[in-house]
Design an enzyme around this catalytic site. Structure first.
Site, short mmCIF file in Angstrom:
data_model
loop_
_atom_site.label_atom_id
_atom_site.label_comp_id
_atom_site.label_asym_id
_atom_site.label_seq_id
_atom_site.Cartn_x
_atom_site.Cartn_y
_atom_site.Cartn_z
N ARG A 159 12.89 -3.29 1.43
CA ARG A 159 13.36 -2.01 0.91
C ARG A 159 14.58 -1.59 1.74
O ARG A 159 14.70 -1.95 2.92
CB ARG A 159 12.27 -0.94 1.03
CG ARG A 159 10.99 -1.28 0.27
CD ARG A 159 9.95 -0.18 0.49
NE ARG A 159 8.71 -0.44 -0.23
CZ ARG A 159 7.64 -1.03 0.29
NH1 ARG A 159 7.67 -1.43 1.56
NH2 ARG A 159 6.55 -1.22 -0.43
N LYS A 183 6.11 1.17 4.33
CA LYS A 183 5.52 2.44 3.91
C LYS A 183 4.18 2.64 4.61
O LYS A 183 3.43 1.70 4.83
CB LYS A 183 5.32 2.45 2.40
CG LYS A 183 6.62 2.59 1.60
CD LYS A 183 6.34 2.73 0.13
CE LYS A 183 7.61 2.99 -0.67
NZ LYS A 183 7.33 3.15 -2.12
N HIS A 254 17.51 -2.22 -4.74
CA HIS A 254 16.22 -2.58 -5.31
C HIS A 254 16.35 -3.76 -6.28
O HIS A 254 15.38 -4.50 -6.48
CB HIS A 254 15.58 -1.38 -6.00
CG HIS A 254 14.15 -1.18 -5.62
ND1 HIS A 254 13.76 -0.88 -4.33
CD2 HIS A 254 13.00 -1.27 -6.33
CE1 HIS A 254 12.44 -0.78 -4.28
NE2 HIS A 254 11.96 -1.02 -5.48
N ARG A 257 15.66 -6.74 -4.34
CA ARG A 257 14.22 -6.85 -4.09
C ARG A 257 13.52 -7.40 -5.34
O ARG A 257 12.67 -8.29 -5.24
CB ARG A 257 13.67 -5.47 -3.72
CG ARG A 257 12.17 -5.41 -3.43
CD ARG A 257 11.87 -4.03 -2.85
NE ARG A 257 10.46 -3.69 -2.87
CZ ARG A 257 9.58 -3.99 -1.91
NH1 ARG A 257 9.97 -4.71 -0.88
NH2 ARG A 257 8.32 -3.62 -1.98
N HIS A 280 3.48 -4.57 -0.56
CA HIS A 280 2.77 -3.76 -1.55
C HIS A 280 1.33 -3.56 -1.10
O HIS A 280 0.65 -4.51 -0.71
CB HIS A 280 2.76 -4.46 -2.92
CG HIS A 280 4.08 -4.45 -3.61
ND1 HIS A 280 4.45 -5.39 -4.54
CD2 HIS A 280 5.14 -3.61 -3.51
CE1 HIS A 280 5.67 -5.14 -4.98
NE2 HIS A 280 6.10 -4.05 -4.37
N TYR A 289 6.03 -8.28 -11.51
CA TYR A 289 7.00 -9.36 -11.43
C TYR A 289 6.53 -10.59 -12.18
O TYR A 289 7.33 -11.39 -12.63
CB TYR A 289 7.30 -9.69 -9.98
CG TYR A 289 7.89 -8.53 -9.23
CD1 TYR A 289 9.20 -8.12 -9.47
CD2 TYR A 289 7.15 -7.79 -8.33
CE1 TYR A 289 9.74 -7.03 -8.83
CE2 TYR A 289 7.69 -6.70 -7.67
CZ TYR A 289 8.98 -6.33 -7.92
OH TYR A 289 9.52 -5.25 -7.28
#
Length: 308
Positions: A159, A183, A254, A257, A280, A289
């Site tokens: 990210r 995150k 992004h 990514r 994730h 994806y």
């Protein structure tokens, strides 16, 4: 458009919910504005139906409010957010004894549309990264940095905030891995390939020493004044290289990514390994994806098979 004047009881409830969000929930200014705009829209609609006090708010009013916005062409994501705002508001009103029953308990938001991420083709990335390498060969520090940042973004699927927050010590050049704080302050280790390693090493040897100042600290990537590069600067770099590419609608980091994840899966990588690389928390997030890959496979089949 100017806000309509609300009945006093509804205006008072709007203000009370705003103070709750700002204080107890510690919402950001942007989120606070969005929630209060949503709630004002609901209360103005309720007032148009003759409701002057909160106990008059019913499920039917909430449904008609969302239906009117749906007919006006509002996106599903916005409708979903407005539905969430209504549920948060009525739950708060119940706790505050402003209403006796919660009319939003059976309110259902429309499902958010799942859009497939934009993906750069391998030949586009070859041209993009080749152009950055040519610019870096001249030796100016910013082009050397830009090449390293874009190579690393594509190699790792980072990210943009993760890239900007990296320190030199987060790199392990011998193993070609980097430590990422993602995150939720979760740490993960991500591998990267030889092209990214070459670009980053070039930045550390030639580019970074030319920009580093006493206040630079251990930041991996620096701006022209020696400060840690920020997300806005990274986004601007990526936007410029995409525009120079000319044949893609991609605009931000992004997209790199998305491309990294899709190309990993296309190449046979395990879904859980890609989940770990991207950071994730849920496998379901990574699975989008696989939809991209299946969609591309289906298109290839339809174009190539005589009986598709």
């Amino acid at each position: 458009m100017d806000n309509q004047e609300l009945p006093p009881a509804l205006e008072q409830a709007l203000g009370g919910f705003g103070r709750y969000l700002e204080g107890e929930r510690a919402r950001s200014a942007h989120t606070l504005r969005a929630y209060l705009s949503d709630l004002r829209s609901l209360l103005e609609y309720a007032a148009s139906e003759g409701i002057i006090e909160l106990p008059g708010l019913e499920l039917g009013t909430l449904r008609r409010w969302l239906g009117a916005q749906n007919q006006a062409g509002m996106s599903r994501s916005t409708l979903a957010r407005r539905s969430a705002t209504a549920r948060s508001f009525t739950a708060w009103a119940m706790r505050e004894d402003l209403i006796g029953t919660d009319p939003a308990l059976r309110l259902r938001a429309p499902r958010r549309e799942k859009s497939l991420p934009g993906v750069l083709q391998s030949q586009q990335l070859t041209r993009l990264l080749g152009g950055l390498a040519e610019a870096a060969a001249e030796g100016a520090p910013l082009p050397v940095r830009n090449r390293a940042m874009v190579e690393l973004l594509y190699a790792t699927g980072l990210r943009v905030g993760e890239l900007a927050g990296m320190d030199v010590d987060d790199l392990n050049p011998d193993r070609r891995t980097l430590r990422v704080i993602g995150k939720g302050n979760k740490e993960r280790t991500v591998p990267y390939g030889v092209p990214a390693a070459v670009a980053v090493d070039d930045w550390l040897r030639r580019g970074r020493p030319m920009l580093a100042k006493e206040h630079s600290g251990t930041a991996l990537f620096l701006g022209s004044r020696g400060n840690r590069v920020d997300q806005r600067q990274v986004r601007a770099v990526v936007k410029d290289v995409f525009e120079a590419l000319g044949d893609t609608s991609a605009t931000g980091p992004h997209a790199l990514r998305h491309s990294a994840a899709t190309h990993l899966l296309d190449g046979g990588a395990d879904l859980r390994a890609v989940q770990e690389i991207l950071g994730h928390s849920s496998l379901a997030t990574t699975q989008i994806y696989t939809h991209v890959s299946v969609d591309r496979l289906r298109k290839s089949y339809q174009q190539a098979h005589p009986r598709a």
